[in-house]
Design a protein around this motif. Sequence first.
Motif, PDB file in Angstrom:
ATOM      1  N   SER A 310       0.841  -1.199   0.000  1.00  0.00           N
ATOM      2  CA  SER A 310       0.000   0.000   0.000  1.00  0.00           C
ATOM      3  C   SER A 310       0.875   1.248   0.000  1.00  0.00           C
ATOM      4  O   SER A 310       2.085   1.182   0.253  1.00  0.00           O
ATOM      5  CB  SER A 310      -0.926   0.004   1.216  1.00  0.00           C
ATOM      6  OG  SER A 310      -0.164  -0.007   2.418  1.00  0.00           O
ATOM      7  N   LEU A 311       0.250   2.391  -0.276  1.00  0.00           N
ATOM      8  CA  LEU A 311       0.952   3.671  -0.323  1.00  0.00           C
ATOM      9  C   LEU A 311       0.361   4.640   0.696  1.00  0.00           C
ATOM     10  O   LEU A 311      -0.841   4.620   0.974  1.00  0.00           O
ATOM     11  CB  LEU A 311       0.849   4.298  -1.720  1.00  0.00           C
ATOM     12  CG  LEU A 311       1.418   3.519  -2.898  1.00  0.00           C
ATOM     13  CD1 LEU A 311       1.271   4.333  -4.176  1.00  0.00           C
ATOM     14  CD2 LEU A 311       2.865   3.144  -2.671  1.00  0.00           C
ATOM     15  N   ASN A 542      12.228   3.455  -0.131  1.00  0.00           N
ATOM     16  CA  ASN A 542      10.878   2.940  -0.382  1.00  0.00           C
ATOM     17  C   ASN A 542       9.879   4.077  -0.595  1.00  0.00           C
ATOM     18  O   ASN A 542       8.753   4.051  -0.088  1.00  0.00           O
ATOM     19  CB  ASN A 542      10.401   2.044   0.767  1.00  0.00           C
ATOM     20  CG  ASN A 542      11.210   0.767   0.863  1.00  0.00           C
ATOM     21  OD1 ASN A 542      11.719   0.275  -0.134  1.00  0.00           O
ATOM     22  ND2 ASN A 542      11.336   0.237   2.065  1.00  0.00           N
ATOM     23  N   ILE A 543      10.299   5.078  -1.342  1.00  0.00           N
ATOM     24  CA  ILE A 543       9.466   6.240  -1.624  1.00  0.00           C
ATOM     25  C   ILE A 543       9.222   6.333  -3.124  1.00  0.00           C
ATOM     26  O   ILE A 543      10.137   6.138  -3.932  1.00  0.00           O
ATOM     27  CB  ILE A 543      10.118   7.538  -1.104  1.00  0.00           C
ATOM     28  CG1 ILE A 543      10.122   7.546   0.437  1.00  0.00           C
ATOM     29  CG2 ILE A 543       9.397   8.774  -1.637  1.00  0.00           C
ATOM     30  CD1 ILE A 543      10.805   8.744   1.037  1.00  0.00           C
ATOM     31  N   ILE A 544       7.984   6.647  -3.502  1.00  0.00           N
ATOM     32  CA  ILE A 544       7.623   6.841  -4.901  1.00  0.00           C
ATOM     33  C   ILE A 544       7.489   8.329  -5.175  1.00  0.00           C
ATOM     34  O   ILE A 544       6.830   9.058  -4.427  1.00  0.00           O
ATOM     35  CB  ILE A 544       6.293   6.136  -5.233  1.00  0.00           C
ATOM     36  CG1 ILE A 544       6.493   4.616  -5.232  1.00  0.00           C
ATOM     37  CG2 ILE A 544       5.755   6.583  -6.589  1.00  0.00           C
ATOM     38  CD1 ILE A 544       5.212   3.846  -5.432  1.00  0.00           C
ATOM     39  N   VAL A 553       3.788  17.319  -8.290  1.00  0.00           N
ATOM     40  CA  VAL A 553       4.499  16.097  -7.914  1.00  0.00           C
ATOM     41  C   VAL A 553       4.008  15.632  -6.552  1.00  0.00           C
ATOM     42  O   VAL A 553       3.711  16.452  -5.679  1.00  0.00           O
ATOM     43  CB  VAL A 553       6.029  16.336  -7.867  1.00  0.00           C
ATOM     44  CG1 VAL A 553       6.757  15.137  -7.263  1.00  0.00           C
ATOM     45  CG2 VAL A 553       6.564  16.605  -9.270  1.00  0.00           C
ATOM     46  N   ALA A 554       3.913  14.312  -6.389  1.00  0.00           N
ATOM     47  CA  ALA A 554       3.526  13.740  -5.096  1.00  0.00           C
ATOM     48  C   ALA A 554       4.555  12.699  -4.675  1.00  0.00           C
ATOM     49  O   ALA A 554       5.120  11.996  -5.515  1.00  0.00           O
ATOM     50  CB  ALA A 554       2.141  13.107  -5.179  1.00  0.00           C
ATOM     51  N   LEU A 555       4.814  12.617  -3.368  1.00  0.00           N
ATOM     52  CA  LEU A 555       5.711  11.611  -2.797  1.00  0.00           C
ATOM     53  C   LEU A 555       4.872  10.668  -1.933  1.00  0.00           C
ATOM     54  O   LEU A 555       4.078  11.120  -1.099  1.00  0.00           O
ATOM     55  CB  LEU A 555       6.805  12.263  -1.952  1.00  0.00           C
ATOM     56  CG  LEU A 555       7.714  13.274  -2.661  1.00  0.00           C
ATOM     57  CD1 LEU A 555       8.720  13.854  -1.670  1.00  0.00           C
ATOM     58  CD2 LEU A 555       8.441  12.622  -3.827  1.00  0.00           C
ATOM     59  N   TYR A 556       5.061   9.357  -2.132  1.00  0.00           N
ATOM     60  CA  TYR A 556       4.317   8.347  -1.380  1.00  0.00           C
ATOM     61  C   TYR A 556       5.301   7.378  -0.717  1.00  0.00           C
ATOM     62  O   TYR A 556       6.313   7.002  -1.313  1.00  0.00           O
ATOM     63  CB  TYR A 556       3.395   7.547  -2.298  1.00  0.00           C
ATOM     64  CG  TYR A 556       2.290   8.352  -2.930  1.00  0.00           C
ATOM     65  CD1 TYR A 556       1.039   8.448  -2.329  1.00  0.00           C
ATOM     66  CD2 TYR A 556       2.485   8.997  -4.145  1.00  0.00           C
ATOM     67  CE1 TYR A 556       0.008   9.177  -2.916  1.00  0.00           C
ATOM     68  CE2 TYR A 556       1.457   9.741  -4.736  1.00  0.00           C
ATOM     69  CZ  TYR A 556       0.227   9.829  -4.116  1.00  0.00           C
ATOM     70  OH  TYR A 556      -0.789  10.542  -4.700  1.00  0.00           O
ATOM     71  N   GLN A 557       4.966   6.989   0.514  1.00  0.00           N
ATOM     72  CA  GLN A 557       5.728   5.957   1.211  1.00  0.00           C
ATOM     73  C   GLN A 557       5.109   4.603   0.895  1.00  0.00           C
ATOM     74  O   GLN A 557       3.910   4.394   1.106  1.00  0.00           O
ATOM     75  CB  GLN A 557       5.716   6.186   2.720  1.00  0.00           C
ATOM     76  CG  GLN A 557       6.567   5.208   3.510  1.00  0.00           C
ATOM     77  CD  GLN A 557       8.052   5.462   3.330  1.00  0.00           C
ATOM     78  OE1 GLN A 557       8.539   6.564   3.537  1.00  0.00           O
ATOM     79  NE2 GLN A 557       8.778   4.442   2.930  1.00  0.00           N
ATOM     80  N   ALA A 558       5.906   3.671   0.370  1.00  0.00           N
ATOM     81  CA  ALA A 558       5.409   2.328   0.060  1.00  0.00           C
ATOM     82  C   ALA A 558       5.672   1.401   1.234  1.00  0.00           C
ATOM     83  O   ALA A 558       6.732   1.435   1.851  1.00  0.00           O
ATOM     84  CB  ALA A 558       6.082   1.784  -1.190  1.00  0.00           C
ATOM     85  N   SER A 559       4.687   0.553   1.555  1.00  0.00           N
ATOM     86  CA  SER A 559       4.864  -0.402   2.662  1.00  0.00           C
ATOM     87  C   SER A 559       4.038  -1.635   2.395  1.00  0.00           C
ATOM     88  O   SER A 559       3.170  -1.657   1.527  1.00  0.00           O
ATOM     89  CB  SER A 559       4.454   0.250   3.994  1.00  0.00           C
ATOM     90  OG  SER A 559       3.096   0.641   3.954  1.00  0.00           O
TER      91      SER A 559
END
Length: 559
Positions: A310-311, A542-544, A553-559
């Motif tokens: 998930s993000l 682990n960042i998109i 622009v958007a930054l998302y943490q993936a886990s």
Amino acid sequence: MASELTISCGSCRFKNITNNAKKWCTICKEGFCGECEQSHKFKNISINHKMISIEDYSQVQDITINLNCEIHGKKLDLYCKQHDIAVCVVCIPYEHKMCSSSDVISIEEASKNAKQSTALSDLERTISRTLDNVKHCINDQEIALKDVEKDERTIKKTISDTRMNLKNYLDELERKLLLNLKSTHLSCKTKNIEILHQLKQKEKELKKLREQTLQMKCFASDLQVFLGTYQLNKTIIDNFRFLKEEIRDCTNNRMELDLHHVISSLIKEVRQFGEIKVIETKASLQLKDAKIDQAQIQINKSMQNVRNISLQLKQKFDIKGSKEPITGCVIFSDDRIIITDGDGSGKLMEYNNSGKHIRNIPVYDKPYYLTAVDTDRIAVTYPSSKYLEIINTKNDNERKKVLCSNICRGISYQDQKLYVIIYQKGIVVMDLDGETLNTIHIDVLSVLNITTTSDRIYYTNRSNNAVHCCSMAGQEIWVFSDRSTSFPSGISVDNNQNVFVVGQYSNYLTLIQHDGKDSKVLLTDQDDIHHPKALFYSKEKNIICLGYKAGSVALYQAS
């Protein structure tokens, strides 16, 4: 011999009957004769137990794998995905009470396909790399030993030649000096031999571990492989640390003769023939990085279905002066973000992870695609030009222009090589000086973007709305096409070879499983996604980074 191993049937033994076992249950850890095996197979409690032949068991019986919790002594029958560790039922209410129920799964589910996991491959590579390190150390010490022997011969010749000129007067001094040389040489030689002995002993241990890993891979159960991978990895880490400790202050000693500078003219004043000195030079034992950081192993991550990923949104920010979706982006380890705005302002820009504009990096054309080369450099392509540039993002004067045979599109960097989509050519593999090493001939008319791992190439194909995965030689491994990948654009890959891709027309961010057999839509137009193009996944953090809509622009943490 392993083939001569004899094991009694455990069930028969309870009946005071002695029968030789034909099969071994990897779960019960007990042998069964032919009759008892059939009974064992049809019991509900053991219907799914794996049985192997006694001959196969003999191959893995020496591999010690702890199936019980080291803290509580209970069976390891659960696995916590959040902490990436096998646990027993007693561990849960103490160390894992804050973990969600979805994070704690059965050990059987977690250990599925353990033999095909990247963790096992990492273990094999780690053993090979560590073994290479030991061999490198042995070679260095053998060279040092030969140098010491050569030094001894050189000094003996110098001593002998000098003695002939000084004749009888120097006989006594020569004798004392040779004794000194012998003692010093013995000391140096003994030190080299001791280090060699220790390194060769480690080499034997590592070879044994490699053999055990191969046997475990071939004959052990998934559970044994799963837990054995953890435990053997710990052994390798200890060996690697031992090597680092052993060689940290290791020096290679050389000997030379410091001949008295007035010996030929002031014979009567000289009271010694010379002095044997030991020159200490730092041993050239620069170990290759064995990459055995436990946090990077992520044993079960590669076996996870992508549906568990998930993000979480971290940051959104607008691009200065841009009214179109950005075309490329990368995140450096120091949190700098480099962005190409080829369709908008036509600039190459640097931002921080809070969305603050730092500066514009000078370019002479509209930059489109880019890839990180190292911690400071990027390689950039210009869709209207037949060249690419390698630019130092911290020194604008340090840049190299690489001419190409045609217009360049997507670009990726892997293992000192650039992989470039070149119009009417295919995927061109070149070194950092621009010399072509290989060309993978595919129809690139509709191929715009590309990314790579150590052994795979991934590219987007807009003609069939698909993502293609192929080997480094260009042999196709899988193709994924779905309505979520309509007009695929930005593409990136995580540490487990799962592929992120954005559909420019579908307005989806999709994650494709490493084998191409499953996928999960992570973001849609409901998340304000609109004609996305640029996408980058930071394997370190682990960042998109996603150009999710025009000028933003958007930054998302993936886990």
